[in-house]
Design a protein around this motif. Structure first.
Motif, mmCIF file in Angstrom:
data_model
loop_
_atom_site.group_PDB
_atom_site.id
_atom_site.type_symbol
_atom_site.label_atom_id
_atom_site.label_comp_id
_atom_site.label_asym_id
_atom_site.label_seq_id
_atom_site.Cartn_x
_atom_site.Cartn_y
_atom_site.Cartn_z
ATOM 1 N N TYR A 40 -17.903 -5.642 7.944
ATOM 2 C CA TYR A 40 -17.109 -6.448 9.037
ATOM 3 C C TYR A 40 -18.026 -6.159 10.320
ATOM 4 O O TYR A 40 -18.342 -5.037 10.746
ATOM 5 C CB TYR A 40 -15.771 -5.692 9.507
ATOM 6 C CG TYR A 40 -14.803 -5.551 8.406
ATOM 7 C CD1 TYR A 40 -14.390 -6.654 7.868
ATOM 8 C CD2 TYR A 40 -14.423 -4.237 7.777
ATOM 9 C CE1 TYR A 40 -13.777 -6.756 6.849
ATOM 10 C CE2 TYR A 40 -13.528 -4.127 6.834
ATOM 11 C CZ TYR A 40 -13.103 -5.379 6.120
ATOM 12 O OH TYR A 40 -12.181 -5.446 5.299
ATOM 13 N N GLU B 260 -15.395 2.511 11.933
ATOM 14 C CA GLU B 260 -14.314 1.559 11.636
ATOM 15 C C GLU B 260 -14.343 0.787 10.390
ATOM 16 O O GLU B 260 -13.261 0.642 9.467
ATOM 17 C CB GLU B 260 -14.159 0.495 12.523
ATOM 18 C CG GLU B 260 -13.480 1.104 14.091
ATOM 19 C CD GLU B 260 -13.695 -0.035 15.293
ATOM 20 O OE1 GLU B 260 -12.716 0.100 15.992
ATOM 21 O OE2 GLU B 260 -14.644 -0.606 15.271
ATOM 22 N N GLN C 128 -13.283 3.565 8.010
ATOM 23 C CA GLN C 128 -12.034 3.928 8.053
ATOM 24 C C GLN C 128 -10.879 2.764 7.588
ATOM 25 O O GLN C 128 -9.848 2.883 6.896
ATOM 26 C CB GLN C 128 -11.714 4.015 9.521
ATOM 27 C CG GLN C 128 -10.209 5.019 9.822
ATOM 28 C CD GLN C 128 -9.892 4.974 11.242
ATOM 29 O OE1 GLN C 128 -10.600 4.345 11.964
ATOM 30 N NE2 GLN C 128 -8.865 5.714 11.473
ATOM 31 N N SER C 129 -11.228 1.408 7.763
ATOM 32 C CA SER C 129 -10.161 0.310 7.369
ATOM 33 C C SER C 129 -10.137 0.554 5.718
ATOM 34 O O SER C 129 -9.085 0.047 5.402
ATOM 35 C CB SER C 129 -10.963 -0.876 7.844
ATOM 36 O OG SER C 129 -12.022 -1.245 6.863
ATOM 37 N N SER C 130 -10.958 0.800 5.117
ATOM 38 C CA SER C 130 -10.978 0.914 3.712
ATOM 39 C C SER C 130 -10.005 1.859 3.299
ATOM 40 O O SER C 130 -9.182 2.088 2.532
ATOM 41 C CB SER C 130 -12.302 0.825 3.049
ATOM 42 O OG SER C 130 -13.118 -0.385 3.145
ATOM 43 N N LEU D 225 -7.630 3.405 5.177
ATOM 44 C CA LEU D 225 -6.363 2.634 5.401
ATOM 45 C C LEU D 225 -5.777 1.796 4.342
ATOM 46 O O LEU D 225 -4.933 1.958 4.097
ATOM 47 C CB LEU D 225 -6.243 2.400 6.578
ATOM 48 C CG LEU D 225 -6.321 3.302 7.971
ATOM 49 C CD1 LEU D 225 -6.561 2.635 9.019
ATOM 50 C CD2 LEU D 225 -4.966 4.262 7.994
ATOM 51 N N SER D 226 -6.594 1.087 4.010
ATOM 52 C CA SER D 226 -6.260 -0.100 3.085
ATOM 53 C C SER D 226 -5.699 0.435 1.609
ATOM 54 O O SER D 226 -4.782 0.336 0.726
ATOM 55 C CB SER D 226 -7.224 -1.079 2.671
ATOM 56 O OG SER D 226 -7.742 -1.753 3.917
ATOM 57 N N GLU E 97 -1.869 1.322 4.129
ATOM 58 C CA GLU E 97 -1.172 1.764 5.291
ATOM 59 C C GLU E 97 -1.404 0.722 6.552
ATOM 60 O O GLU E 97 -1.315 0.836 7.657
ATOM 61 C CB GLU E 97 -1.580 3.035 5.951
ATOM 62 C CG GLU E 97 -0.948 4.241 5.275
ATOM 63 C CD GLU E 97 -1.585 5.572 5.889
ATOM 64 O OE1 GLU E 97 -2.533 5.627 6.752
ATOM 65 O OE2 GLU E 97 -0.923 6.745 5.303
ATOM 66 N N ASN E 98 -1.819 -0.427 5.882
ATOM 67 C CA ASN E 98 -2.370 -1.556 6.722
ATOM 68 C C ASN E 98 -0.821 -2.057 7.644
ATOM 69 O O ASN E 98 -1.174 -2.654 8.612
ATOM 70 C CB ASN E 98 -2.543 -2.756 5.800
ATOM 71 C CG ASN E 98 -3.767 -2.556 5.188
ATOM 72 O OD1 ASN E 98 -3.570 -1.835 3.825
ATOM 73 N ND2 ASN E 98 -4.861 -2.867 5.330
ATOM 74 N N THR F 241 -4.929 4.015 15.540
ATOM 75 C CA THR F 241 -6.043 4.433 14.411
ATOM 76 C C THR F 241 -6.869 5.407 14.783
ATOM 77 O O THR F 241 -7.526 6.250 14.188
ATOM 78 C CB THR F 241 -6.845 3.036 13.830
ATOM 79 O OG1 THR F 241 -6.998 2.332 15.258
ATOM 80 C CG2 THR F 241 -6.047 2.361 13.000
ATOM 81 N N MET G 199 -17.861 1.653 1.600
ATOM 82 C CA MET G 199 -16.831 1.131 1.739
ATOM 83 C C MET G 199 -15.825 1.106 0.136
ATOM 84 O O MET G 199 -14.549 1.079 0.374
ATOM 85 C CB MET G 199 -16.627 -0.304 2.469
ATOM 86 C CG MET G 199 -17.013 -0.197 3.850
ATOM 87 S SD MET G 199 -17.394 -1.524 4.657
ATOM 88 C CE MET G 199 -15.954 -2.476 4.827
#
Ligand SMILES: Nc1ncnc2c1ncn2[C@@H]1O[C@H](COP(=O)(O)OP(=O)(O)OP(=O)(O)O)[C@@H](O)[C@H]1O
Ligand SMILES: Nc1ncnc2c1ncn2[C@@H]1O[C@H](COP(=O)(O)OP(=O)(O)OP(=O)(O)O)[C@@H](O)[C@H]1O
Ligand SMILES: CC(C)C[C@H](N)C(=O)O
Ligand SMILES: [Mg+2]
Ligand SMILES: [Mg+2]
Lengths: 416, 302, 242, 266, 345
Positions: D107, D114, D117-119, D121-122, D126-127, D134, D176
């Motif tokens: 991204y 981030e 972290q996005s991965s 959370l995914s 928890e999306n 966050t 990721m």
């Protein structure tokens, strides 16, 4: 109650020094701008004329301080009304072409206690939806006049059994169609509306409508299309042989001379043009001096004959002049906004079709129809109307306070 | 359904399809090849209409010959707009090629607003029409087509549209220009690095596209009225055409114009109540079931 | 300047956004040479090539080809002056056939005709015989390595005097790499000079006559004809462990 | 009836020897071109498999079939005991079958932190948490920090990824994927475009992490040196078919592989 | 079951405290107070109305920005949600006799959410311009329903006028116009605006918001991280629709007359225009955009008949020079730039 005391004085004090300031609301852009332009022309001419004579009651000049473009939409219009009310630098709001806008703006103006002279839209719902608007008057006839007038015309016609209606796809068009249909039913006419068509406002290609109408060969075609739309529709109709396929047409959109001018020689003859008000340049041109002056002056100034937009504006200024005169004569002082609008209720004044009468805040116009003819004395080389049919205001307007639709549902057939 | 009305409605459909084709083919070329979503494209259709009325009405003093008048509509007006658009491409539109689609849409919407007022400034806000004397559609009258009488002028317009479509097809299939266009649609910069003068190609394609729109407007107006609303109406219609056809596809434009033309013509004739919903309904159905349009993934010409 | 080189990049300084990406880069290539531009990822190799092709805004310095100053000329003039380019990220026209991709590069030159193109195409096919099989397929349907071959082929069909090949080995299977090495000899035999950008020292060493080493946008050293590239100190410093 | 019982018992008994991924006769046609022509292979979660083959052999297509980016023309894919042939891409990911990309897919407008972290959370699915910040989510923050450390990305944590050097982007892409805690990871030419110096480092990081986390790896590679040094087993593809499937030494010495793939070069 | 609907997470007291100390929060508080006191202090009904109008559209633009700015979808159909909000209020008042403002607002949000779910479900699979035109077409079909009065609820193009709602059983509607609109209702809108800001601020910084950004930035990667992207695009449409619906509902009371024009694509265009003018790349941009647009239009209308030209020019220039930064982002960049230069010297 306001106007009951008659001071009966000749002496008028308190005429403000500054001019009477008017803001106009009309379309300056978008498809209906054509109508706005006519109204603007007439208003410039009339204001000049009134001011040449010293102004309202010969004492107070008029100034058009601003023109607001209706194309900006009701949000903006309402805000502007608010601003004017707030700043107090404008004496009156005048104009409005679109019925939809009138329904939104008039209650807002009334809320702000800001006088509003509605000159053009025809929706019968204006005062029925919003009764008791003390700051609003309308000098335009209700569209009931056109629709019911058309019903009366149909009653007189022979051999009409099938009808097709074609109207613009918004309040004006739908109102006309509904009243026309309900009226026909109420008077027990032996006719059937076989199809109702609603092209969009500003449509440019009517050929599909034209060929469908030509195919169906109705006895009568009814339409409240107006402005550029009716010109395009008729011209494409001529091209598609539509007027040969239908016996009669009733075209009652507010258009008049500009339509005849733009079609010139190709205007079909088996049509009735007209509707609310006798707004045709050669209608009672010779009988009514005021009318003749209006037409001549307009022609001289703009090199074209006035259309309905111009006439509506004329009626507005007539009402204003009358109203001010009446108010002043009653209270002996320059009227407040509320007094002025009240004074414009229930008055009558001269117009091409004779007396233009206000039932309360609402004008009751007669219906006038005519047929295209080359037989006229005006200096233009296209047909104008002749063989006029006049139907009195009382016959095409509900009595004061009667809901229009209820009244239409109970129309009586014309006997004899 | 009597055979005559079938014919007449088909004819009407073809005529409307021809107008749609004129209004939208350039849009798809400019998008497909130059990657510019030009909302203002339809404004040139409107401009063509105004210029045509003005030209015809002033031509009356010189000539009323049908052939000359038609030549003016078909050749002179597009040529004038061609030159004008070459200038506009270098000035107003030049910076737009670099930016994202969303911003192209908005900026060119700004262009529409401006052009709108320019038209209003020159010709006023009232609708204007062609005078009878110099109106080729009246001069030509009607012809007989399999027993039905149809407007000769409108038949002429349909023929011009066909000629135009064939011309464009040949131009984009048979010539180098076609392949270069295809390549430019994918990677402008790379074509440049292969030594090709992409600016010249760009101006050419942009101007041809715009000139065709103006041609459409010019041809449309003798039979209708020039109003400021024409632009907005055709903005939506032309987008509907190119989306239904598939963005960037020449074949798609032809097919989609025909589909919309016919559906609208028969729809209005037999189901008048649906008029408003026809084009949008069609558009929604096509995108839902074939998201890339009828011929979306096939490149400019196939 | 007394001597005129085929390609002469002089004191080139280029920035993108606000960052200076190249600083005083000077490179010369003589006719018939194969020169490598070696550097780690992000060193500025691609930017150098793009600058020669006229795709960056040059702050300072000049680019001359065959003596003509092209610094401020539009991109398209490069090919007319004999520069062919094979970009790192391939950039084929995916909907056009492989053959049209090759052909396209002849259209930028006024003097090339279809016969000339065929002749040059056949030379490319000699270098990459497997291309024959997919000449008619749309370039977008090729595998990664197949596309790489077309990219290099396209640079060659423009009838260049010099080609800039950005990471030409990338994604090629071992056997094709081998072919390409032979191909380089053929290209040289045709009198075409080559510049390769490489982040892989081994690949560079296999084909180059001499080399420039670039680091953080600056040429840090020049490796002469008779010096083995892999043994250069700077190379060892920069690519230590590689 | 009885077959099924024996089957299920065998599953439980030989859990560790069951392949994590099995493709049976998978086939992909593009028009009349057969890109993958009946490939049956098994992969285990404790091995690193290299895939080699000439250009156009069908390697990328095969991995696309596994990840679900392309649909099968024929055949079955069984992952972790379940038939996933028709499963949507994201559902395959959620089961632990993850791929990375040849061109890093990250991204660009988010920071490295981030991105990872996005991965995380995914993975935790928890999306859909609406009302929690966050940047205050300690659980995912800690996990992200650990991952950044593992892949030596801490120094870049707060940078936007847009201008990162190529090699770092590549590593981030892999990080990721690791954040998703896969059971099996498929990598298409993980070191392409990575300079010779970084190549080994990238591979090392990936394989170390895979071994530490007990993740099966499949990677496509043209660099035979890398293949030899990092794979436990090599699959050679040729014209859509399996040419060889054996331990590295055997494959490298196989005549067919030499003829079709290596052809003298190394 | 892996299909979980959004949950309302676990904000801890501590987090809240941190929030309250935020500098920006302080600024917001000051602004809120200033806006709240404005009508009372100036007694300027025009400005108050203008502010009310702006605030409604600011809410709409904020809501719209969830879809464009955060999820990367250009919707040209948001008029559908705005209009649904408006019609829900009138129809509920006129036909169902519901007069309580809060009930009306909640109903409007729900109705808009349902419309958002339907349009979203049909369109989330498509991309870019196709998405834009599909949402446009679907919204336009809703316009046709209202204009044609299918179902007999909308009274066609005439539209419906509405009276004023009550508040928690207090018959506020009987208050005179200036008290209602200036005193009371203005503050309702103000509170809704700040509530929207707060909720969105939170939501867009939550894992949910991050997920939307993931989809915007790189769909392939998001999907390969196990995110069901279609579903999240749908969520973002529904959330956006609800907020835009709220804006419409609030606005219905301000204008007092609801017509199908509010469902027309030009209305969608205005919302897009506002969001972009302010800058979709920034959180507060849309608010600035709504104010800028409305004030610009009012000013241009006042000074020239060629206000279309003026607006077109501004749009063109802003888009070209600032793009996703918009006015707000542009101003911020300028400030940063100045600071930098000052630091340099
Ligand atoms: N569009 C851009 N904006 C900002 N910085 C850029 C841009 N393009 C390249 N750079 C920066 O310029 C530097 C040089 O990049 P370049 O692509 O020339 O390197 P390279 O040597 O070709 O590397 P590689 O081996 O990865 O291809 C890098 O640090 C890169 O981050
Ligand atoms: N979308 C597609 N349409 C048609 N053919 C395709 C498509 N994708 C791949 N192919 C063809 O399928 C074959 C296998 O391609 P694939 O990309 O799987 O090869 P690969 O083994 O990954 O090669 P490389 O090492 O060059 O990347 C090739 O011949 C290729 O041209
Ligand atoms: C005929 C026109 C002046 C318009 C019409 N009065 C309306 O209701 O909108
Ligand atoms: Mg590079
Ligand atoms: Mg591959």
């Amino acid at each position: 109650a306001l106007l009951q005391e008659d001071f009966g004085t000749d002496e008028i004090d308190g005429i403000p020094d500054e001019p009477f300031r008017i803001v106009q609301m009309i379309f300056e852009s978008g498809p209906p701008a054509f109508y706005g332009e006519e109204a603007m022309n007439a208003s410039d001419m009339l204001v000049d004329r009134i001011n040449d004579e010293g102004g309202l009651i010969g004492e107070r000049e008029i100034e058009i301080v601003d023109r607001l473009d209706e194309d900006a939409g009701p949000d903006s219009l309402i805000s502007d009304v608010q601003a004017m009310a707030q700043e107090g630098e404008v004496d009156m709001l005048m104009g409005i072409v679109s019925s939809a806008h009138s329904l939104a703006v008039a209650p807002a103006a009334n809320d702000q206690q800001f006088p509003f002279l509605v000159t053009m839209p025809g929706t019968y719902q204006l005062f029925e939806e919003n009764p008791d608007m003390e700051y609003v008057v309308r000098t335009a006839g209700s569209n009931a006049a056109g629709a019911v007038g058309a019903v009366r015309m149909v009653e007189q016609m022979d051999d009409v059994e099938t009808v097709i209606t074609i109207d613009p796809d918004y309040a004006w068009g739908h109102d006309h169609q509904e009243m026309f249909e309900a009226g026909l039913e109420a008077v027990g006419a032996d006719v059937e509306i076989v199809e109702s068509r609603y092209p969009e406002l500003g449509e440019t290609d009517y050929s599909a409508h034209v060929s469908a109408i030509a195919d169906a060969e109705p006895d009568l075609l009814f339409s409240s299309l107006w402005g550029g739309d009716i010109a395009t529709f008729v011209s494409q109709g001529v091209d598609g042989g539509m007027f040969e396929a239908v016996d009669q047409s009733l075209l009652i959109g507010d258009t008049g001379a500009p339509l005849l001018s733009s079609l010139g020689g190709s205007m079909p003859e088996n049509v009735w043009l007209g509707g609310r008000g006798g707004y045709q340049p050669n209608y009672r041109y010779d009988e009514d001096e005021a009318h003749r002056e209006f037409v001549d002056e307009y022609y001289e100034r703009y090199d074209q004959l006035p259309g309905w937009g111009a006439y509506h504006e004329w009626m507005g200024f007539q009402a204003l002049q009358e109203g001010v005169e009446r108010a002043v004569s009653i209270i002996g002082d320059w009227p407040t906004g509320e007094q002025l609008t009240a004074a414009m209720n229930n008055i009558a004044f001269e117009s091409p079709h004779g007396q233009h009468t206000m039932y309360g805040p609402q004008a009751a116009a007669p219906a006038v129809f005519g047929r295209p003819t080359d037989d006229h004395d005006l200096p233009v080389d296209h047909p104008l109307l002749g063989e006029f049919e006049f139907i009195e205001a009382a016959e095409v307007n509900p009595p004061e306070d009667d809901p229009t639709m209820d009244w239409v549902d109970e129309l009586e057939p014309v006997t004899g | 359904m009597p055979i005559e009305s079938l014919l007449v409605n088909t004819f009407n459909g073809l005529y409307f399809a021809a107008l749609l084709f004129f209004a939208s083919v350039g849009l798809t070329l400019v998008f497909g090849i130059l990657n510019l979503l030009n909302m203002a494209h339809a404004a040139f259709y409107g401009l063509g209409a105004y210029v045509a009325v003005w030209t015809l009405n002033n031509a009356g003093d010189v000539t009323t010959s049908t052939v000359v008048l038609l030549a003016m509509l078909v050749l002179v007006i597009p040529l004038v707009v061609f030159v004008l658009s070459a200038v506009l491409d270098k000035t107003v539109f030049a910076p737009l090629y670099e930016i994202e689609h969303v911003y192209q849409l908005l900026a060119t919407f700004g262009v529409i607003l401006m052009l709108d007022d320019v038209i209003k400034f020159i010709w006023g806000a009232s609708p204007i029409t062609v005078d009878g004397a110099t109106d080729p559609s009246r001069q030509l009258g009607a012809i007989d087509l399999m027993g039905v009488s149809v407007s000769a002028y409108r038949s002429f317009v349909i023929l011009i549209a066909v000629a135009c479509a064939v011309g464009l097809y040949l131009m984009f299939v048979k010539t180098k220009l076609g392949k270069i266009s295809q390549a430019m649609s994918e990677d402008y910069e790379m074509v440049q690095m292969l030594g090709i003068n992409v600016n010249r190609v760009r101006v050419l394609i942009f101007s041809i596209s715009v000139a065709i729109a103006a041609l459409g407007g010019a041809l449309f107006v003798p039979f209708a009225t020039a109003t400021p609303a024409v632009t907005l109406e055709y903005v939506l219609l032309s987008f509907a055409v190119i989306v239904i056809g598939g963005l960037g596809s020449l074949k798609g434009v032809v097919v989609a114009a025909l589909v919309i033309g016919m559906v609208r013509s028969f729809g209005i004739a037999y189901f008048p109540a649906l008029e408003l919903a026809i084009v949008f309904g069609l558009m929604a159905l096509v995108i839902i079931f074939k998201p890339e349009g009828l011929f979306g993934d096939e490149g400019v010409v196939e | 300047m007394s001597h005129q080189s085929l390609l002469d990049v002089d004191d080139l300084t280029v920035s993108i956004d606000r960052a200076t990406v190249l600083e005083d880069v000077s490179i010369r290539v003589e006719a018939g040479e194969t020169v490598a531009l070696i550097g780690r990822n992000g060193a500025g190799k691609t930017t150098t090539f793009r600058s020669v092709m006229g795709q960056t805004s040059i702050r300072n310095g000049s680019i001359r080809v065959n003596g003509t100053d092209l610094t401020d000329r539009p991109s398209r003039e490069r090919i007319r002056h004999g520069v062919g380019f094979a970009p790192e990220d391939r950039r084929l026209f995916t909907t056009l056939s492989v053959e049209d991709n090759l052909r396209m590069s002849t259209w930028g030159k006024a003097d090339t005709d279809e016969d000339g193109f065929r002749e040059r195409r056949d030379r490319v096919l000699e270098i990459y015989p497997e291309m024959e099989a997919f000449l008619d397929r749309p370039a977008g349907q090729l595998s990664g390595g197949q596309q790489k071959m077309v990219t290099v082929g396209r640079a060659l069909t423009s009838d260049p005097d010099i080609v800039l090949l950005d990471e030409p080995f990338e994604g090629l299977a071992p056997s094709v790499r081998e072919q390409f090495r032979d191909g380089v000899t053929r290209i040289k035999d045709l009198g075409i000079s080559i510049v390769v950008a490489e982040s892989n020292v081994r690949h560079a060493a296999e084909i180059a006559d001499r080399a420039y080493v670039i680091e953080r946008g600056e040429i840090v050293t020049e490796i002469g004809r008779d010096e083995p590239i892999t043994e250069n100190e700077e190379i060892e410093r920069i690519f230590e462990g590689g | 009836m009885s077959t099924r019982e024996t089957d299920s018992t065998s599953t439980t008994q030989n859990a560790s020897t069951e392949p994590i991924l099995r493709t049976e006769n998978v086939r992909k046609e593009f028009g009349n071109l057969v890109a993958v022509d009946g490939v049956s292979l098994e992969f285990y979660d404790d091995e690193i498999v290299g895939i080699i083959g000439p250009n156009g052999a069908g390697k990328t297509t095969y991995t696309n079939l596994i990840s679900g980016a392309l649909s099968l023309t024929d055949g079955t894919i069984v992952f972790d005991g379940d038939d996933i042939s028709d499963l949507r891409k994201y559902k395959r990911v959620r089961r632990g079958l993850v791929r990375s990309f040849q061109i890093p897919q990250i991204y660009d407008e988010l920071t490295v932190f981030e991105n990872v972290q996005s991965s995380v959370l995914s993975r935790k699915q928890e999306n859909n948490r609406l009302f929690s910040l966050t940047h205050r989510d300690t659980a995912s923050i800690e996990e992200t920090e650990r991952l950044l450390e593992m892949f030596n990305l801490e120094s870049h944590a707060d940078e936007h990824t847009e201008h990162l050097p190529h090699g770092v982007r590549k590593i981030l892409d892999v990080a990721m994927s690791f954040a998703l805690r896969p059971k099996l990871m498929v990598l298409d030419e993980p070191t392409s475009g990575v300079g010779s110096r970084e190549k080994n480092a990238v591979m090392e990081t990936i394989t170390d992490a895979a071994v530490e986390r007990n993740i099966g790896l499949i990677f496509i590679e043209h660099d035979m040196e890398l293949i030899r040094s990092y794979s436990d087993r090599i699959v050679a593809l040729h014209e859509g078919r399996v040419l060889d499937d054996d331990d590295p030494a055997a494959v490298m010495n196989s005549e067919a592989v030499n003829q079709f793939i290596l052809e003298g070069g190394v | 079951m892996s299909t979980r609907l959004p949950t309302f997470g676990d904000m801890k007291a501590q987090e809240l405290k941190g929030l309250l100390l935020d500098k920006r929060l302080l600024g917001g508080g000051v602004l809120f107070a200033a806006l709240a006191l404005y009508p009372g202090l100036t007694m300027n009904a025009y400005h108050t109305r203008l502010l009310a109008w702006i605030m409604c559209f600011a809410i709409a633009a904020l809501g719209f920005n969830i879809v464009l700015g955060y999820t990367g979808l250009l919707s040209f159909g948001h008029a559908a949600f705005f209009g649904t909000g408006m019609y829900t209020v009138v129809i509920a008042m006129e036909s169902a006799g519901i007069t309580d403002l809060i009930v009306l607002l909640v109903l409007a949000m729900l109705a808009a959410g349902v419309v958002g779910a339907v349009i979203g479900a049909l369109s989330v699979k498509t991309h870019e311009i196709y998405f834009a035109l599909l949402t446009l077409a679907l919204a336009q079909l809703l316009y046709v329903l209202a204009a044609r009065d299918v179902g007999g609820l909308t009274r066609g193009t005439d539209g419906i006028g509405l009276s004023r709602p009550d508040f928690l059983g207090i018959p506020i509607s009987e208050a005179p116009a200036h008290i209602y609109l200036m005193g009371f209702y203005y503050h309702v809108i103000l509170v809704c605006l700040f509530a929207t800001i707060a909720v969105l601020w939170l939501v867009l910084r939550s894992p949910f918001g991050l997920t939307l950004k993931m989809i915007r930035e790189n769909e392939t990667r998001a999907e390969m991280s196990g995110v069901p992207i279609l579903r999240y695009r749908l969520y973002s449409m529904v959330l956006s629709a609800m907020i835009v619906g709220l804006a419409g509902a609030l606005y219905a009371v301000v204008v007092g007359h609801v017509t199908p024009e509010y469902l027309d694509w030009t209305m969608s265009g205005e919302i897009v225009f506002m969001a972009l003018l302010g800058g979709i790349g920034t959180f507060l941009g849309p608010i600035i955009g709504a104010s800028g647009f409305i004030i610009l239009q009012e000013v241009a209308l006042g000074v020239t008949t060629y206000w279309h030209f003026t607006m077109g020019l501004v749009l063109f220039v802003v888009v070209l020079t600032l793009r996703e930064k918009g006015i707000w982002g542009g101003a911020k960049a300028l400030v940063d730039d100045l600071n930098e230069r000052r630091d340099d010297s």
